[in-house]
Design a protein around this motif. Structure first.
Motif, PDB file in Angstrom:
ATOM      1  N   ALA A   1     -66.587  11.368 102.565  1.00 58.55           N
ATOM      2  CA  ALA A   1     -65.683  12.301 103.243  1.00 58.55           C
ATOM      3  C   ALA A   1     -64.278  12.217 102.662  1.00 58.55           C
ATOM      4  O   ALA A   1     -63.624  13.244 102.417  1.00 58.55           O
ATOM      5  CB  ALA A   1     -65.660  12.013 104.742  1.00 58.55           C
ATOM      6  N   ALA A   2     -63.808  10.983 102.407  1.00 56.83           N
ATOM      7  CA  ALA A   2     -62.442  10.815 101.892  1.00 56.83           C
ATOM      8  C   ALA A   2     -62.304  11.407 100.491  1.00 56.83           C
ATOM      9  O   ALA A   2     -61.353  12.149 100.203  1.00 56.83           O
ATOM     10  CB  ALA A   2     -62.075   9.329 101.876  1.00 56.83           C
TER      11      ALA A   2
ATOM     12  N   ALA B   1     -65.338  17.295 108.204  1.00 53.48           N
ATOM     13  CA  ALA B   1     -64.236  16.335 108.115  1.00 53.48           C
ATOM     14  C   ALA B   1     -63.469  16.515 106.816  1.00 53.48           C
ATOM     15  O   ALA B   1     -62.227  16.556 106.811  1.00 53.48           O
ATOM     16  CB  ALA B   1     -64.785  14.907 108.212  1.00 53.48           C
ATOM     17  N   ALA B   2     -64.186  16.632 105.701  1.00 56.82           N
ATOM     18  CA  ALA B   2     -63.535  16.806 104.402  1.00 56.82           C
ATOM     19  C   ALA B   2     -62.813  18.143 104.324  1.00 56.82           C
ATOM     20  O   ALA B   2     -61.681  18.229 103.831  1.00 56.82           O
ATOM     21  CB  ALA B   2     -64.572  16.689 103.285  1.00 56.82           C
TER      22      ALA B   2
ATOM     23  N   ALA C   1     -58.747  18.744 103.976  1.00 60.89           N
ATOM     24  CA  ALA C   1     -58.296  19.373 102.736  1.00 60.89           C
ATOM     25  C   ALA C   1     -57.640  20.730 102.944  1.00 60.89           C
ATOM     26  O   ALA C   1     -56.994  21.246 102.026  1.00 60.89           O
ATOM     27  CB  ALA C   1     -59.483  19.535 101.793  1.00 60.89           C
ATOM     28  N   GLY C   2     -57.823  21.321 104.116  1.00 59.23           N
ATOM     29  CA  GLY C   2     -57.331  22.674 104.339  1.00 59.23           C
ATOM     30  C   GLY C   2     -58.275  23.746 103.845  1.00 59.23           C
ATOM     31  O   GLY C   2     -57.870  24.902 103.657  1.00 59.23           O
ATOM     32  N   ALA C   3     -59.550  23.401 103.628  1.00 61.89           N
ATOM     33  CA  ALA C   3     -60.550  24.371 103.191  1.00 61.89           C
ATOM     34  C   ALA C   3     -61.005  25.222 104.374  1.00 61.89           C
ATOM     35  O   ALA C   3     -60.850  24.842 105.534  1.00 61.89           O
ATOM     36  CB  ALA C   3     -61.738  23.658 102.551  1.00 61.89           C
ATOM     37  N   SER C   4     -61.623  26.359 104.057  1.00 64.57           N
ATOM     38  CA  SER C   4     -61.927  27.342 105.096  1.00 64.57           C
ATOM     39  C   SER C   4     -63.343  27.312 105.619  1.00 64.57           C
ATOM     40  O   SER C   4     -63.600  27.815 106.708  1.00 64.57           O
ATOM     41  CB  SER C   4     -61.643  28.756 104.560  1.00 64.57           C
ATOM     42  OG  SER C   4     -60.274  28.912 104.279  1.00 64.57           O
ATOM     43  N   PHE C   5     -64.286  26.740 104.844  1.00 64.44           N
ATOM     44  CA  PHE C   5     -65.678  26.812 105.286  1.00 64.44           C
ATOM     45  C   PHE C   5     -66.484  25.658 104.723  1.00 64.44           C
ATOM     46  O   PHE C   5     -66.059  24.977 103.779  1.00 64.44           O
ATOM     47  CB  PHE C   5     -66.313  28.149 104.885  1.00 64.44           C
ATOM     48  CG  PHE C   5     -66.493  28.364 103.401  1.00 64.44           C
ATOM     49  CD1 PHE C   5     -67.707  28.110 102.781  1.00 64.44           C
ATOM     50  CD2 PHE C   5     -65.445  28.837 102.615  1.00 64.44           C
ATOM     51  CE1 PHE C   5     -67.884  28.319 101.422  1.00 64.44           C
ATOM     52  CE2 PHE C   5     -65.608  29.055 101.253  1.00 64.44           C
ATOM     53  CZ  PHE C   5     -66.829  28.792 100.658  1.00 64.44           C
TER      54      PHE C   5
ATOM     55  N   ILE D   1     -60.394  15.643  96.663  1.00 62.16           N
ATOM     56  CA  ILE D   1     -60.705  16.569  95.570  1.00 62.16           C
ATOM     57  C   ILE D   1     -60.547  18.015  96.023  1.00 62.16           C
ATOM     58  O   ILE D   1     -59.940  18.840  95.323  1.00 62.16           O
ATOM     59  CB  ILE D   1     -62.131  16.307  95.060  1.00 62.16           C
ATOM     60  CG1 ILE D   1     -62.207  14.927  94.400  1.00 62.16           C
ATOM     61  CG2 ILE D   1     -62.569  17.395  94.081  1.00 62.16           C
ATOM     62  CD1 ILE D   1     -63.621  14.456  94.131  1.00 62.16           C
ATOM     63  N   THR D   2     -61.066  18.324  97.197  1.00 63.73           N
ATOM     64  CA  THR D   2     -60.972  19.696  97.696  1.00 63.73           C
ATOM     65  C   THR D   2     -59.534  20.084  97.967  1.00 63.73           C
ATOM     66  O   THR D   2     -59.133  21.238  97.726  1.00 63.73           O
ATOM     67  CB  THR D   2     -61.831  19.858  98.961  1.00 63.73           C
ATOM     68  OG1 THR D   2     -63.178  19.467  98.671  1.00 63.73           O
ATOM     69  CG2 THR D   2     -61.825  21.291  99.447  1.00 63.73           C
ATOM     70  N   ALA D   3     -58.724  19.151  98.439  1.00 63.39           N
ATOM     71  CA  ALA D   3     -57.310  19.447  98.681  1.00 63.39           C
ATOM     72  C   ALA D   3     -56.606  19.873  97.397  1.00 63.39           C
ATOM     73  O   ALA D   3     -55.728  20.748  97.419  1.00 63.39           O
ATOM     74  CB  ALA D   3     -56.616  18.225  99.285  1.00 63.39           C
ATOM     75  N   ALA D   4     -56.977  19.279  96.264  1.00 64.77           N
ATOM     76  CA  ALA D   4     -56.383  19.673  94.985  1.00 64.77           C
ATOM     77  C   ALA D   4     -56.740  21.113  94.641  1.00 64.77           C
ATOM     78  O   ALA D   4     -55.912  21.868  94.101  1.00 64.77           O
ATOM     79  CB  ALA D   4     -56.850  18.727  93.883  1.00 64.77           C
ATOM     80  N   VAL D   5     -57.971  21.526  94.961  1.00 65.95           N
ATOM     81  CA  VAL D   5     -58.395  22.897  94.704  1.00 65.95           C
ATOM     82  C   VAL D   5     -57.696  23.861  95.669  1.00 65.95           C
ATOM     83  O   VAL D   5     -57.231  24.938  95.275  1.00 65.95           O
ATOM     84  CB  VAL D   5     -59.929  23.014  94.805  1.00 65.95           C
ATOM     85  CG1 VAL D   5     -60.380  24.445  94.541  1.00 65.95           C
ATOM     86  CG2 VAL D   5     -60.610  22.053  93.828  1.00 65.95           C
ATOM     87  N   VAL D   6     -57.617  23.468  96.930  1.00 61.32           N
ATOM     88  CA  VAL D   6     -56.923  24.302  97.922  1.00 61.32           C
ATOM     89  C   VAL D   6     -55.459  24.513  97.538  1.00 61.32           C
ATOM     90  O   VAL D   6     -54.895  25.610  97.715  1.00 61.32           O
ATOM     91  CB  VAL D   6     -57.033  23.671  99.330  1.00 61.32           C
ATOM     92  CG1 VAL D   6     -56.132  24.382 100.332  1.00 61.32           C
ATOM     93  CG2 VAL D   6     -58.482  23.694  99.814  1.00 61.32           C
ATOM     94  N   ALA D   7     -54.819  23.481  96.993  1.00 60.43           N
ATOM     95  CA  ALA D   7     -53.417  23.599  96.584  1.00 60.43           C
ATOM     96  C   ALA D   7     -53.237  24.685  95.530  1.00 60.43           C
ATOM     97  O   ALA D   7     -52.179  25.327  95.464  1.00 60.43           O
ATOM     98  CB  ALA D   7     -52.917  22.257  96.053  1.00 60.43           C
ATOM     99  N   GLU D   8     -54.269  24.930  94.718  1.00 56.55           N
ATOM    100  CA  GLU D   8     -54.206  25.963  93.682  1.00 56.55           C
ATOM    101  C   GLU D   8     -54.619  27.334  94.203  1.00 56.55           C
ATOM    102  O   GLU D   8     -54.067  28.349  93.787  1.00 56.55           O
ATOM    103  CB  GLU D   8     -55.132  25.580  92.522  1.00 56.55           C
ATOM    104  CG  GLU D   8     -54.662  24.416  91.690  1.00 56.55           C
ATOM    105  CD  GLU D   8     -53.648  24.821  90.635  1.00 56.55           C
ATOM    106  OE1 GLU D   8     -53.831  25.849  89.970  1.00 56.55           O
ATOM    107  OE2 GLU D   8     -52.650  24.089  90.489  1.00 56.55           O
ATOM    108  N   PHE D   9     -55.590  27.370  95.111  1.00 57.34           N
ATOM    109  CA  PHE D   9     -56.241  28.642  95.432  1.00 57.34           C
ATOM    110  C   PHE D   9     -56.222  29.019  96.908  1.00 57.34           C
ATOM    111  O   PHE D   9     -56.752  30.060  97.282  1.00 57.34           O
ATOM    112  CB  PHE D   9     -57.689  28.616  94.926  1.00 57.34           C
ATOM    113  CG  PHE D   9     -57.787  28.398  93.447  1.00 57.34           C
ATOM    114  CD1 PHE D   9     -57.487  29.417  92.570  1.00 57.34           C
ATOM    115  CD2 PHE D   9     -58.133  27.160  92.936  1.00 57.34           C
ATOM    116  CE1 PHE D   9     -57.558  29.218  91.198  1.00 57.34           C
ATOM    117  CE2 PHE D   9     -58.203  26.937  91.573  1.00 57.34           C
ATOM    118  CZ  PHE D   9     -57.906  27.975  90.696  1.00 57.34           C
ATOM    119  N   GLY D  10     -55.654  28.204  97.760  1.00 58.69           N
ATOM    120  CA  GLY D  10     -55.513  28.584  99.158  1.00 58.69           C
ATOM    121  C   GLY D  10     -56.815  28.589  99.930  1.00 58.69           C
ATOM    122  O   GLY D  10     -57.701  27.768  99.707  1.00 58.69           O
TER     123      GLY D  10
END
Length: 280
Positions: free
Chosen positions: A89-90, A121-122, A126-130, A95-104
């Motif tokens: 999860a961590a 949880a991840a 990370a701020g991911a949507s789904f 990793i996903t947070a780095a992608v979200v920072a680029e692409f929202g």
């Protein structure tokens, strides 16, 4: 007749429309290298894996795709739901947070196999949507063994941590398994089950990664739900135009890899071919 059409639940806004502006919505799958805790992990710093994920995401989004989903596909053999460690999860969150920072908001998470709670949880961190959950309702036999639907546990966990905005993309008639144990549930019934158990988007797939879903199966799912329907495997530049007439989008990976297999690198020229064929 579905739960929504009976008025059990109020109609949902389209989760795809919330996240993506393009129609049909094309989502590229980022197949990560092995992560900490898995047998094939070689000690690669998580920051390097995050850079890999961002590079793969750019290859998709810069060439016409609407978003991406981050997946731990090299963590083979896959664990069953509830067996994933804190490290998964961590690491997926970082990793996903780095992608979200680029692409929202056009980013999702898939943790194999079927790890709904770990995925939520991840994604929330990370701020991911789904998240994608392969078996949302009912149960089946897979490579990992007996797998139960994760709807009840995942929705309660999601609510408990305040992550209700994270949407659920749920497979119907899930690949890589013996469907519904005794095969006494039709695809139409499984579609209604997934909607009744509060999924937001339904996914039609082939029998395994890279195999195309049949037009007939996609049509059955579409005709038995009010939810958006996407295809989760087997999309190519040659079939995307015909299949997109039957659904609202697709998750794409193997056909746009440099070697045509899920473990290759995303090839920008192949992504452009699929995007153009889909009318993007």
């Amino acid at each position: 007749m579905t739960a929504s059409s009976l008025g059990v639940f109020p109609p949902k806004p389209s989760a795809l429309a919330e996240m993506f502006t393009g129609t049909p919505s094309l989502i590229g799958a980022i197949h990560l290298p092995a992560l900490p805790g898995s047998p094939h992990y070689t000690g690669q710093p998580v920051s390097e894996i995050a850079r890999f994920a961002v590079e793969e995401a750019h290859a998709y989004v810069d060439n016409g795709f609407d978003g991406v989903i981050v997946e731990n596909h090299w963590d083979i053999p896959f664990l069953k739901p509830g067996e994933h460690g804190y490290e998964t999860a961590a690491t997926m969150g970082v990793i996903t947070a780095a992608v979200v920072a680029e692409f929202g908001k056009s980013v999702g998470v898939s943790i194999l196999s079927n790890a709904g709670e770990c995925g939520v949880a991840a994604a929330w961190a990370a701020g991911a949507s789904f998240v994608r959950v392969n078996q949302w309702a009912n149960a089946y036999i897979a490579n990992e063994g007996f797998i139960e639907g994760q709807a009840a546990k995942t929705t309660r966990f999601r609510h408990r941590i305040g992550a209700d905005p994270v949407r659920i993309f749920a497979d119907v008639h899930v690949k890589h398994g013996a469907h519904a144990i005794v095969a006494d549930r039709t695809v139409a019934e499984q579609t209604e089950d997934a909607e009744f158990f509060d999924a937001d988007v339904l996914i039609a797939t082939g029998s395994r990664t890279g195999d195309a879903a049949s037009v007939d199966e996609v049509s059955v799912i579409r005709d038995n739900t009010v939810l958006p329907v996407i295809i989760g495997s087997g999309i190519t530049a040659g079939n995307v135009a015909a299949l997109m007439k039957e659904c609202d989008g697709a998750i794409v990976a193997s056909s746009v890899k440099d070697n045509g297999r899920w473990w290759g690198r995303v090839a920008s020229d192949k992504v452009r071919e699929v995007s153009r064929a889909a009318g993007k």
